[in-house]
Design an enzyme around this catalytic site. Structure first.
Site, PDB file in Angstrom:
ATOM      1  N   ARG A 130     -11.254  24.692  -2.884  1.00  0.00           N
ATOM      2  CA  ARG A 130     -11.579  26.018  -2.358  1.00  0.00           C
ATOM      3  C   ARG A 130     -12.431  25.823  -1.114  1.00  0.00           C
ATOM      4  O   ARG A 130     -13.610  25.482  -1.192  1.00  0.00           O
ATOM      5  CB  ARG A 130     -12.322  26.821  -3.433  1.00  0.00           C
ATOM      6  CG  ARG A 130     -13.017  28.062  -2.902  1.00  0.00           C
ATOM      7  CD  ARG A 130     -13.599  28.924  -4.006  1.00  0.00           C
ATOM      8  NE  ARG A 130     -14.495  28.248  -4.919  1.00  0.00           N
ATOM      9  CZ  ARG A 130     -15.779  27.985  -4.704  1.00  0.00           C
ATOM     10  NH1 ARG A 130     -16.329  28.321  -3.557  1.00  0.00           N
ATOM     11  NH2 ARG A 130     -16.520  27.402  -5.610  1.00  0.00           N
ATOM     12  N   HIS A 158     -17.072  30.979  -3.314  1.00  0.00           N
ATOM     13  CA  HIS A 158     -16.430  31.553  -4.501  1.00  0.00           C
ATOM     14  C   HIS A 158     -15.969  32.981  -4.228  1.00  0.00           C
ATOM     15  O   HIS A 158     -14.830  33.349  -4.501  1.00  0.00           O
ATOM     16  CB  HIS A 158     -17.416  31.526  -5.671  1.00  0.00           C
ATOM     17  CG  HIS A 158     -16.917  32.195  -6.911  1.00  0.00           C
ATOM     18  ND1 HIS A 158     -15.882  31.682  -7.664  1.00  0.00           N
ATOM     19  CD2 HIS A 158     -17.311  33.336  -7.531  1.00  0.00           C
ATOM     20  CE1 HIS A 158     -15.653  32.486  -8.694  1.00  0.00           C
ATOM     21  NE2 HIS A 158     -16.500  33.486  -8.629  1.00  0.00           N
ATOM     22  N   TYR A 185     -24.652  24.376  -3.253  1.00  0.00           N
ATOM     23  CA  TYR A 185     -24.198  23.404  -4.246  1.00  0.00           C
ATOM     24  C   TYR A 185     -23.160  22.415  -3.721  1.00  0.00           C
ATOM     25  O   TYR A 185     -22.679  21.563  -4.460  1.00  0.00           O
ATOM     26  CB  TYR A 185     -23.632  24.118  -5.482  1.00  0.00           C
ATOM     27  CG  TYR A 185     -22.543  25.143  -5.197  1.00  0.00           C
ATOM     28  CD1 TYR A 185     -21.213  24.758  -5.051  1.00  0.00           C
ATOM     29  CD2 TYR A 185     -22.850  26.498  -5.095  1.00  0.00           C
ATOM     30  CE1 TYR A 185     -20.227  25.691  -4.800  1.00  0.00           C
ATOM     31  CE2 TYR A 185     -21.861  27.447  -4.846  1.00  0.00           C
ATOM     32  CZ  TYR A 185     -20.549  27.035  -4.704  1.00  0.00           C
ATOM     33  OH  TYR A 185     -19.567  27.969  -4.448  1.00  0.00           O
TER      34      TYR A 185
END
Length: 358
Positions: A255, A259, A268
């Protein structure tokens, strides 16, 4: 399970290298078919870009981008027959559009409409599921019912790596395997369940290896390689249609964006990690190959780009108008026959609305 089957569940299968060259020993794909696949990739990429822009303009409440996963989105839709079913997640907007659903209808839910935006029975596409893995159980139910009725329907059930940690995932695969349901479980392993990396989710050698415990084939593929994805998924669909039961396919992908627009992926993961996967871009990979073999020239590229822009303009126009709101729809589909309490509540709401209009 044989050693070959175990290797298939662990080794990443690939047909097109990251450089856009064919893997040595791989048969050349049909050029015209791959150009059509490239057109779909470009359209999927443009849809992701347009939806992101609509979020920033306040036209959409949220958008889970599938940028970087377009090959998965296109392949899972292209291998299905008209009467087959697709069970998507919230990130599979491009897959639903590739299935033939109007992107404006697909995006309706993400701007806050109460329904999924399209008729699932017309398109054979289930509503996008936000809870992880719940749609897998529904997919197995549809597949099992079709088998009991003697139909040759196949169900493509999509999920991400995070969903494989859910109990519903286990129940769906176990039931499908025991009853030989015609389901293809397609896991788009994009490396993160929101911010939780795969290493904190599973210590299995691969997610496809989980198929071993259910007695079904597990195949791991390069999720940024449209050619191998269509080959492997088509084989899994054919196996299911022939009555040979389910298959678990894991796509090794990434990805590229956050998100959703509510997420800060820099907390992260590193820019270097993202840059590495940008270098494996599925759209660029196919374009490079087609250009090299002479199947994609400037004129054809321009036509493909123009078609994608036309789609984006249609999306902007469709989502630029306000959807009509009828508060009484709150009561329309709760029960087939409304309960006395719902009748009373609806009447009270109607009185209140009439008072505001007076």
């Amino acid at each position: 399970m044989s050693a070959d089957e175990l290797a298939q569940a662990i080794t990443v299968a690939r047909a097109l290298e990251e450089t856009g060259r064919l893997v040595p020993g791989t048969a050349a794909p049909d050029a015209d078919a791959l150009v059509e696949g490239y057109r779909r990739l470009v359209s999927a990429r443009r849809l992701n870009e347009q939806a992101g822009a609509l979020v920033r303009q306040g036209r959409l409440a949220v958008y889970p981008s599938s940028r970087g996963q377009e090959a998965c989105q296109v392949a899972c839709a292209s291998v299905l027959a008209d009467d087959d079913w697709l069970f998507p997640t919230y990130r599979d907007t491009a897959a639903i559009a590739a299935r033939g659903v109007d992107p404006v209808e697909v995006l309706s839910m993400l701007r806050g409409d109460w329904h999924c935006g399209y008729d699932p029975t017309v398109h054979k596409v289930a509503p996008q599921a936000t809870p992880l893995a719940t749609q897998l159980l529904h997919a197995v139910g549809v597949g099992h019912a079709a088998r009991l009725k003697g139909e040759d329907t196949v169900v493509m059930a999509l999920c991400g790596d995070g969903a494989t940690s859910e109990g519903d995932f286990h129940e769906a695969l176990n039931f499908a395997a025991v009853f030989a349901a015609p389901v293809v479980f397609f896991v788009q392993n994009n490396k993160y369940a929101i911010s939780v990396p795969l290493a904190r989710q599973s210590v299995a050698p691969s997610l496809a290896a989980k198929a071993i415990g259910y007695g079904m084939p597990g195949v791991r593929v390069d999720g940024n390689d449209l050619v191998v994805l269509e080959q492997v998924l088509a084989e899994a669909v054919g196996r299911a249609r022939a009555g040979q039961g389910p298959t678990l396919v894991e796509a090794d992908t990434y990805r590229m964006e956050s998100h959703t627009n509510a997420d800060d992926a820099t907390r992260y993961r590193t820019d270097d990690e993202v840059a590495e996967w940008v270098g494996r871009d599925p759209v660029v990979r196919v374009k490079t190959y087609l250009t090299a073999v002479g199947a994609l020239d400037e004129a054809r590229e321009q036509r493909i780009t123009a078609a994608a822009e036309e789609m984006a303009a249609s999306v902007r126009a469709g989502l630029g108008t306000e959807a009509p709101v009828d508060p009484e729809e709150l009561f329309a589909h709760v029960y087939g026959t409304p309960t006395p309490q719902l009748v009373e509540q609806r009447a009270a709401l109607r009185i209140e609305l009439d008072g505001e209009e007076a």
